[in-house]
Design a protein around this motif. Structure first.
Motif, mmCIF file in Angstrom:
data_model
loop_
_atom_site.group_PDB
_atom_site.id
_atom_site.type_symbol
_atom_site.label_atom_id
_atom_site.label_comp_id
_atom_site.label_asym_id
_atom_site.label_seq_id
_atom_site.Cartn_x
_atom_site.Cartn_y
_atom_site.Cartn_z
ATOM 1 N N HIS A 63 3.400 -64.098 -34.905
ATOM 2 C CA HIS A 63 4.353 -64.740 -33.997
ATOM 3 C C HIS A 63 5.105 -65.869 -34.701
ATOM 4 C CE1 HIS A 63 3.128 -62.317 -30.699
ATOM 5 N NE2 HIS A 63 1.923 -62.858 -30.562
ATOM 6 N N THR A 64 4.416 -66.581 -35.589
ATOM 7 C CA THR A 64 5.085 -67.642 -36.345
ATOM 8 C C THR A 64 6.186 -67.056 -37.224
ATOM 9 O OG1 THR A 64 3.126 -69.065 -36.372
ATOM 10 C CG2 THR A 64 4.773 -69.447 -38.079
ATOM 11 N N VAL A 65 5.887 -65.939 -37.885
ATOM 12 C CA VAL A 65 6.879 -65.303 -38.765
ATOM 13 C C VAL A 65 8.055 -64.756 -37.961
ATOM 14 C CG1 VAL A 65 7.272 -63.386 -40.360
ATOM 15 C CG2 VAL A 65 5.194 -64.757 -40.543
ATOM 16 N N SER A 66 7.780 -64.140 -36.820
ATOM 17 C CA SER A 66 8.849 -63.481 -36.056
ATOM 18 C C SER A 66 9.721 -64.462 -35.290
ATOM 19 C CB SER A 66 8.250 -62.453 -35.090
ATOM 20 O OG SER A 66 7.419 -63.088 -34.129
ATOM 21 N N LYS A 67 9.190 -65.652 -34.980
ATOM 22 C CA LYS A 67 9.960 -66.559 -34.119
ATOM 23 C C LYS A 67 10.133 -67.966 -34.675
ATOM 24 C CE LYS A 67 8.634 -64.222 -29.812
ATOM 25 N NZ LYS A 67 7.988 -64.381 -28.487
ATOM 26 N N GLY A 68 9.354 -68.346 -35.694
ATOM 27 C CA GLY A 68 9.340 -69.745 -36.082
ATOM 28 C C GLY A 68 10.080 -70.101 -37.354
ATOM 29 N N ILE A 69 10.702 -69.117 -38.028
ATOM 30 C CA ILE A 69 11.343 -69.394 -39.318
ATOM 31 C C ILE A 69 12.857 -69.255 -39.238
ATOM 32 C CG2 ILE A 69 11.479 -68.694 -41.741
ATOM 33 C CD1 ILE A 69 8.562 -67.783 -41.484
ATOM 34 N N ILE A 70 13.336 -68.140 -38.699
ATOM 35 C CA ILE A 70 14.770 -67.968 -38.483
ATOM 36 C C ILE A 70 14.984 -67.515 -37.047
ATOM 37 C CG2 ILE A 70 15.204 -67.389 -40.900
ATOM 38 C CD1 ILE A 70 15.524 -64.458 -40.062
ATOM 39 N N ALA A 71 16.156 -67.837 -36.502
ATOM 40 C CA ALA A 71 16.507 -67.327 -35.186
ATOM 41 C C ALA A 71 16.653 -65.814 -35.273
ATOM 42 C CB ALA A 71 17.802 -67.963 -34.706
ATOM 43 N N THR A 72 16.214 -65.123 -34.233
ATOM 44 C CA THR A 72 16.277 -63.667 -34.260
ATOM 45 C C THR A 72 17.728 -63.204 -34.342
ATOM 46 O OG1 THR A 72 14.270 -63.518 -32.920
ATOM 47 C CG2 THR A 72 15.643 -61.545 -33.067
ATOM 48 N N PRO A 73 18.110 -62.578 -35.446
ATOM 49 C CA PRO A 73 19.501 -62.106 -35.573
ATOM 50 C C PRO A 73 19.736 -60.893 -34.689
ATOM 51 C CG PRO A 73 18.219 -61.408 -37.465
ATOM 52 C CD PRO A 73 17.308 -62.260 -36.630
ATOM 53 N N THR A 74 20.985 -60.473 -34.570
ATOM 54 C CA THR A 74 21.308 -59.372 -33.666
ATOM 55 C C THR A 74 22.082 -58.279 -34.391
ATOM 56 O OG1 THR A 74 23.351 -60.480 -32.998
ATOM 57 C CG2 THR A 74 21.389 -60.895 -31.663
ATOM 58 N N GLY A 75 22.015 -57.065 -33.807
ATOM 59 C CA GLY A 75 22.827 -55.952 -34.267
ATOM 60 C C GLY A 75 22.556 -55.532 -35.699
ATOM 61 N N ASN A 76 23.534 -54.839 -36.249
ATOM 62 C CA ASN A 76 23.408 -54.365 -37.624
ATOM 63 C C ASN A 76 23.343 -55.510 -38.626
ATOM 64 O OD1 ASN A 76 23.328 -51.703 -36.931
ATOM 65 N ND2 ASN A 76 25.474 -51.270 -37.419
ATOM 66 N N GLN A 77 23.980 -56.637 -38.277
ATOM 67 C CA GLN A 77 23.899 -57.803 -39.149
ATOM 68 C C GLN A 77 22.446 -58.272 -39.252
ATOM 69 O OE1 GLN A 77 25.465 -61.483 -37.665
ATOM 70 N NE2 GLN A 77 25.897 -62.284 -39.703
ATOM 71 N N GLY A 78 21.729 -58.251 -38.113
ATOM 72 C CA GLY A 78 20.315 -58.631 -38.122
ATOM 73 C C GLY A 78 19.486 -57.701 -38.977
#
Length: 331
Positions: A63-78
């Motif tokens: 959970h720290t890796v998925s939410k605590g380091i970068i904001a969740t990007p979106t779409g193909n750019q993510g």
């Protein structure tokens, strides 16, 4: 294109976990192999099984890796950001493995995430980077160094009147348990880091909408880590087991017991993704220093520590370059 991007990200995520396994397998077993407490293949098999088990012990680090380091990007750019981050981490893993340098796969991944996020214009959560990565990166090796030194001093005092040959024989047996504890902690820490990336990819693609980690993700990441571990990381194993200091069984036990304890505390209490490489390497240095300061080959240690400091920037640069390349196709 979204499905193809998701498949590509999952593929490199699992390959990163595989490289993490063979890159970091030395963390769990190098001391046991160097002291001949375990044969190499037996040690690798045990480490692979315990890595698999450790991946199911918790989810705080993921959970720290998925939410605590970068904001969740979106779409193909993510997807491009995650792909580039993983490629940056894989590149650093392969380079350091080739030169037998025990660097951190974890910090290669974090550096890749930060570099790709900056290149892609995605927010980096600098407070999380500081609290969950930078501070533990500095503190955990210090704790490992001091802890290894103190644990070894305690062993020397407790067994000061014991028969040396019998004590070493008993500590070879004890190392089986300490190596297993180390491998379990490695699975607890490192498999979860990839789980966090996979959950981010599934969330971006719309295939997952909760904070729970799907069982298939846990099984897949744990399996790839175990397969990589069983493949072995002989180059790095030689560095940890022989080049820093010639370990005997009591020293190997002290280093493994110290490092695994630090990893369990950081995983369960702080949910911080620390580097198993940093902790076991510093514990070995601390244990060796009880013999005499010059017993530790500080020239080798210096090169290792320098590698720690350049891991995140190097992976970040590779990831940023890869993002700009990938963005041409996924943008």
């Amino acid at each position: 294109m979204d499905l193809a991007a998701l498949i590509a990200v999952l593929g490199v995520a699992f390959f990163f976990t595989y490289t993490n396994g063979f890159h970091d397998s030395a963390n769990a077993i190098a001391t046991s192999v160097s002291t001949r407490a375990l044969t190499p293949r037996a040690a690798l098999a045990m480490a692979a099984v315990m890595n698999l088990a450790g991946a199911f012990l918790g989810s705080g680090v993921a959970h720290t890796v998925s939410k605590g380091i970068i904001a969740t990007p979106t779409g193909n750019q993510g997807m491009a950001i995650l792909f580039a981050a993983l490629v940056g981490a894989i590149a650093w893993n392969l380079v350091t493995w080739y030169f037998g340098l025990p660097s951190s796969s974890s910090h290669a991944l974090f550096g890749g995430m930060v570099g790709a996020a900056l290149a892609g214009g995605t927010e980096v959560i600098w407070g999380g980077v500081l609290d969950k990565i930078v501070i533990p990166m500095i503190v955990s090796p210090i704790v490992g160094l001091v802890g290894g030194y103190l644990v070894m001093l305690a062993i020397l005092w407790i067994f000061r009147r014991a028969n040396p040959h019998r004590a070493k024989r008993n500590f070879r047996v004890a190392q089986t348990a300490s190596a297993a504890a180390m491998a379990l902690a490695h699975g607890l820490q490192d498999a979860q880091k990839t789980m966090g990336i996979v959950v981010m990819a599934l969330t971006i693609s719309g295939h997952h909408d909760s904070s729970d980690i799907p069982v298939w993700v846990k099984i897949s990441c744990a399996t790839m880590l175990s397969l990589g571990t069983y493949a072995g990381g002989w180059r790095i194993m030689r560095t940890l087991g022989r080049k820093i200091i010639e370990l005997d069984p009591p020293q190997g036990f002290a280093a493994e017991a110290t490092a695994s304890t630090v990893m369990y505390i950081t995983s369960f209490v702080f949910k911080a993704p620390i580097s198993t490489t940093h902790v076991i390497t510093s514990a070995i240095m601390g244990v060796g220093a009880t013999k005499r300061i010059r017993a530790v080959r500080w020239g080798v240690a210096k090169n290792i520590v320098l590698g720690w400091f350049i891991t995140m920037p190097a992976a970040a640069i590779v990831a940023a370059l890869m993002y700009w390349f990938v963005h041409l196709f996924w943008g």
